[in-house]
Design an enzyme around this catalytic site. Structure first.
Site, PDB file in Angstrom:
ATOM      1  CE1 TYR A   1      -4.096   1.654  -0.339  1.00  0.00           C
ATOM      2  CE2 TYR A   1      -3.609   2.535   1.740  1.00  0.00           C
ATOM      3  CZ  TYR A   1      -4.429   2.634   0.753  1.00  0.00           C
ATOM      4  OH  TYR A   1      -5.347   3.456   0.496  1.00  0.00           O
TER       5      TYR A   1
ATOM      6  CE  LYS B   1     -20.328 -19.887 -17.049  1.00  0.00           C
ATOM      7  NZ  LYS B   1     -21.140 -20.842 -17.651  1.00  0.00           N
TER       8      LYS B   1
END
Length: 404
Positions: A53, A108
């Site tokens: 970060y 999926k």
């Protein structure tokens, strides 16, 4: 009844299946969802945090701002697909809405990862208009390397896909159309080979003029089928009908070279191939009227248009959409490898040539093992995804849509 089967937990947090008369293992498996997001880098201390970060991330952001193509190298974009639905045509359940569609979209997504090594994010949209769907997906697209449209009802699905393909420079693929078509073509190639015929010698009849039926017809014509007629609820789709939608008028223009009209049953008289993607039931006399060594792909779930017991009386090869019969026409054989290949070369779109290459590669996996019960590989055949991935990547390069 389904809403009552909630598998209450015991005090220790375990599913108390032994004492719950409504226990259902499907609910137990789905509790809490079927997927999660994990970091690929450690964040163990201040140094790790400063790289993952701020301030380290700022260098990467600035580099991408100067050279946008670096987003593929320094983010997950080239490895992730959005699985997008509006919940309007979910499996055999129909229009059940975005929230109820999420278990399917999660499923999926895990199939993408399991069978193609591709990360996927399920996105269920609370909008139905074509303009709204297109605009929403286009605004989300910068985060993804590809868009897999799923369970959007016809005819809207055709327009949504077309407009997104025109607007975006990443692959957009409606699996209900093209995944089904690729696997069907692969199985039909092998079934024809098994019965000493070529595609060009076959006359096919498709029951169903929705998303899958239109796409199957298109890919069969591209692959060189002798002839194919498509039937909807009112009979054979032909130019002389005055009730056709724009999609069906286009369909009538490139199918049915024989100029047939009338019912599904009349179309099947002497036909070599039946492909069912509609539901309903085909009368046995119509099946009996098909040509010798017929090929029957009755793919409606859970009830095939022609029961396998009936089909086997007249057909040399029988395929269904079910996993409990041989020759399952399962989209998972296609979409993970197709997207893996497209993402591998950073393709700007998925072309007809890439789909044909996927079908050829899929058929070739079992080309030396053909039998009446094996014209298409199992989804668990580890040769499938690498073969389809390589074929699609090569086709993308050949067609000039690859960017690496």
């Amino acid at each position: 009844m389904a809403a009552e089967i909630v598998n209450p937990r015991s005090d220790n947090g375990a599913d108390d299946g032994a004492q719950n008369e409504f226990f259902d293992p499907a609910f137990a498996l789905h509790r809490g969802g079927k997927m999660e997001i994990r970091a690929t880098v450690p964040v163990r201390d201040r140094d790790d945090l400063s790289l993952a970060y701020t301030p380290g991330v700022a260098k990467v952001c600035s580099a991408i701002a100067e050279r946008p193509e670096l987003v593929h190298d320094y983010t997950w974009k080239s490895q992730v697909v959005a699985v997008v639905t509006d919940g309007s045509a979910v499996l055999g359940l129909g229009d059940i809405g975005p929230e109820a569609s999420l278990p399917v979209m999660e499923g999926k997504a895990i199939l993408f990862k399991q069978f193609g090594g591709v990360d996927a994010v399920p996105i269920a949209l609370d909008c139905r208009g074509v303009d709204e769907i297109v605009e929403t997906v286009a605004r989300l697209a910068p985060s993804f390397g590809g868009i897999n449209l799923e369970d959007i009802s016809a005819p809207r699905c055709f327009e949504v896909e077309r407009r997104l393909q025109e607007r975006l420079d990443i692959p957009v693929f409606h699996d209900d159309q093209h995944g089904t078509a690729v696997v069907t073509l692969a199985a039909l190639r092998n079934a024809a080979r098994l019965t000493d015929r070529t595609l060009g010698e076959l006359r096919a009849v498709i029951s169903g003029a929705g998303a899958a039926g239109v796409a199957i017809a298109r890919i069969l014509v591209e692959a060189g089928i002798g002839d194919v007629a498509v039937c909807d609820r009112k009979g054979i789709v032909s130019p002389d009908r005055e009730d056709l939608t724009e999609v069906k008028r286009e369909l009538a223009g490139f199918t049915n070279k024989a100029g047939l009209s009338g019912t599904l049953e009349s179309a099947l008289d002497g036909a070599d191939v039946f492909i069912g993607v509609s539901g309903g039931t085909v009368p046995e006399p119509a099946v009996a009227a098909m040509a010798k060594n017929a090929l029957i792909f009755a793919m409606a779930n859970p009830t095939p248009e022609i029961h396998p017991d009936v089909a086997h009386k007249y057909a040399a090869v029988v395929a269904t959409g079910r996993s409990d019969y041989p020759n399952q026409i399962n989209n998972v054989l296609a979409f993970p490898g197709i997207f893996a290949g497209a993402l591998q070369v950073r393709a700007s779109r998925i072309t007809e040539g890439m789909k044909l290459a996927a079908a050829e590669a899929l058929a070739a996996v079992v080309a030396d093992e053909l039998s009446a019960e094996c014209v298409i590989p199992s989804p668990f055949d580890e040769r499938v995804a690498p073969a389809v991935t390589a074929a699609v990547a090569a086709a993308a390069r050949a067609e000039g849509v690859a960017r690496c």
